[in-house]
Design an enzyme around this catalytic site. Sequence first.
Site, PDB file in Angstrom:
ATOM      1  N   CYS A   2      42.798  32.900  29.207  1.00 41.04           N
ATOM      2  CA  CYS A   2      43.125  32.965  28.309  1.00 41.04           C
ATOM      3  C   CYS A   2      42.469  34.058  27.421  1.00 41.04           C
ATOM      4  O   CYS A   2      41.001  34.285  27.423  1.00 41.04           O
ATOM      5  CB  CYS A   2      43.537  31.502  27.843  1.00 41.04           C
ATOM      6  SG  CYS A   2      44.415  31.233  29.641  1.00 41.04           S
ATOM      7  N   ALA A  52      48.919  31.569  32.267  1.00 39.33           N
ATOM      8  CA  ALA A  52      49.091  31.148  32.909  1.00 39.33           C
ATOM      9  C   ALA A  52      48.699  30.928  35.304  1.00 39.33           C
ATOM     10  O   ALA A  52      49.708  31.990  35.552  1.00 39.33           O
ATOM     11  CB  ALA A  52      50.211  30.319  32.848  1.00 39.33           C
ATOM     12  N   GLY A  78      39.070  30.878  31.736  1.00 32.66           N
ATOM     13  CA  GLY A  78      38.433  30.845  33.030  1.00 32.66           C
ATOM     14  C   GLY A  78      39.237  30.292  33.833  1.00 32.66           C
ATOM     15  O   GLY A  78      40.348  30.181  34.182  1.00 32.66           O
ATOM     16  N   LEU A 261      42.153  44.807  44.952  1.00 30.71           N
ATOM     17  CA  LEU A 261      41.789  46.233  43.972  1.00 30.71           C
ATOM     18  C   LEU A 261      41.012  47.338  45.218  1.00 30.71           C
ATOM     19  O   LEU A 261      40.269  46.332  45.561  1.00 30.71           O
ATOM     20  CB  LEU A 261      41.288  45.805  42.893  1.00 30.71           C
ATOM     21  CG  LEU A 261      41.559  45.430  41.407  1.00 30.71           C
ATOM     22  CD1 LEU A 261      40.661  45.657  40.613  1.00 30.71           C
ATOM     23  CD2 LEU A 261      43.280  46.100  41.008  1.00 30.71           C
ATOM     24  N   VAL A 291      44.307  53.922  42.150  1.00 31.51           N
ATOM     25  CA  VAL A 291      44.024  54.388  41.759  1.00 31.51           C
ATOM     26  C   VAL A 291      43.950  56.152  42.717  1.00 31.51           C
ATOM     27  O   VAL A 291      42.812  56.145  43.135  1.00 31.51           O
ATOM     28  CB  VAL A 291      43.664  54.023  39.741  1.00 31.51           C
ATOM     29  CG1 VAL A 291      41.957  53.897  40.175  1.00 31.51           C
ATOM     30  CG2 VAL A 291      44.118  54.908  39.299  1.00 31.51           C
ATOM     31  N   GLY A 378      36.006  44.283  43.607  1.00 31.42           N
ATOM     32  CA  GLY A 378      34.707  44.563  44.534  1.00 31.42           C
ATOM     33  C   GLY A 378      33.902  44.517  43.381  1.00 31.42           C
ATOM     34  O   GLY A 378      32.398  45.381  44.198  1.00 31.42           O
TER      35      GLY A 378
END
Length: 609
Positions: A2, A52, A78, A261, A291, A378
């Site tokens: 948040c 949320a 967090g 990722l 990416v 990572g």
Amino acid sequence: MCGISGWVDFRRDLTREQSVVDAMCDTMACRGPDARGTYTRPHVALGHRRLAIIDLPGGAQPMQYDTPDGEVAIVYSGEAYNFTELRDELRRRGHQFKTDSDTEVVLHGYLEWGAEVAEHLNGMFAFAVWDARSEQLLLIRDRMGIKPLYYYPTEDGLLFGSEPKAILANPLAEKTVDANGLRELFTLIKTPGEAIWSGMREVEPGTVLSFDRNGLKINTYWKLSAVEHTDDQQTTVHRVRELLDDIVARQLISDVPRCVLLSGGLDSSAITALAGQQLARNGERVRSFAVDFLGQTENFVPDSLRETPDGPYVHDVAQHVGSEHKDIVLDPNSLADPEVRRAAVQARDLPLGLGDMDQSLYLLFKEIRKHSTVALSGESADEVFGGYKWFHDPEVQRANTFPWLGATDNVSRNGALNPELVDKLDLASYVADNYRSALDEVPRLDGESDHERRMREISYLHLTRFVRFLLDRKDRMSMAVGLEVRVPFCDHRLVEYVFNAPWALKTFDGREKSLLRHATADVLPKSVVERRKSPYPSTQDPKYAAVLQSQVSDLVSSGSEALSLVDEKWLRDALAQDPANIDQAARYGFERILDLAIWFDIHNPTIKL
């Protein structure tokens, strides 16, 4: 995840300042697109924007608890990965809960333990507690500084926010950057507490800031310490794997879709493989995203930082793990899109000049957000396990400066700056002073050899300076699109354990990150186990630099105020280069200038030297 903000003022009635409180809160709508809320009393106002993740219907904030002696309210950002265990413990102590959210657990933890609740939390967090019983505000940040938190003392109180933009939305905060702010901006050292903006500070990781009518106090509840490591090699490797299994299992907990990722390096591949194992037990497949740049694999040219393209390794891992994988392929025009650059600078509140590495991260996260709300990364493994090439360079080890500055061409990155400005800032002295201060903090262990001592220093510098720069980047770019990124390698238990492992043990196979490689080799393809370190990718397409050159040329015609910080001769020479063959120094400079121009346009800062 948040965005939080707030204002304490003991002379002003803040119930009359709702519009300002709303403005502070709404600067971070991207951090919390799902809901907003404020808590306003005569001398305090708290704002919250919610993304949320846990207990979607029950975790609304600000959250408050009425005690016989007054209210206690919290705004929280967090995740506390051990909130279920803490909730069980608090129930045994007599606490009752109305929701399944981790925020309520943290609030009740404060009611039970006070500020010491931070020591009970495992996670990434930045939160504020207003205790009406003592008219005291507490600002608490996680141990590694994963989640950001800033504050700004005023004549009669204090402003705070997850990001500087929240504070700067209050008329009491001046948009001024002084010489020290510019020094921090133009060096890659992330001095603890510095926030670039004059008068603003960053709540340091592992600290509790308390503010009441008597003023402000800061207490440290966690810092790295030197402890003798007694485990042998096999036990150490086993313990690293044991910790990673527990960490990944905890950080996969979510009530919304999650993913990983994947870059094809050891770090992200290990997280992907371990997550895949965990999810397979429940019949799920892990989702992974990477990416890439158009034509990067086919036209890749090795350089001093990157020996191989990521693509082939990414696909090896995806196939080996059986992940549901997607490549996000970017072209030069999308990377150089002025609106994308503006979004990146807006997200960071700073013109850091990292260019396509910021823009590509933003675009990657924006695409991932269409599929997932939580992602595991990572990030930070290189700082924890000693993965960067400069860790292993004897010349850099001996250098009397921050290792990453001794290994990179920082002069080229700042080459576009006005020489008079550079002389006035005296960046070299600023770096040297901060380096000496940082070394004074390093914990010592009796009996260490000179080399082990030096490697402990280098590790400490990375874990308290360099990693915070990267964590801030990851947080800002992800939260700009409402994506929560978790960083398993920043679990404080793992950080403490590996920090105290001797350097000889961290490199026992003659390579970087020996402990991590051997702890996860059984779940990875051989190609990745044997791959050498390769940092976050950057496009090599010359068309990208040519577009930057054209944009800077247009900027010169516009007369941007940012050009007052630029060396006119450097600029003429860079713009005269062949668009098909622009050198790296010019590209760095173009990135810096374009970022500065957008920053001036967004914030209109006052520069005071």
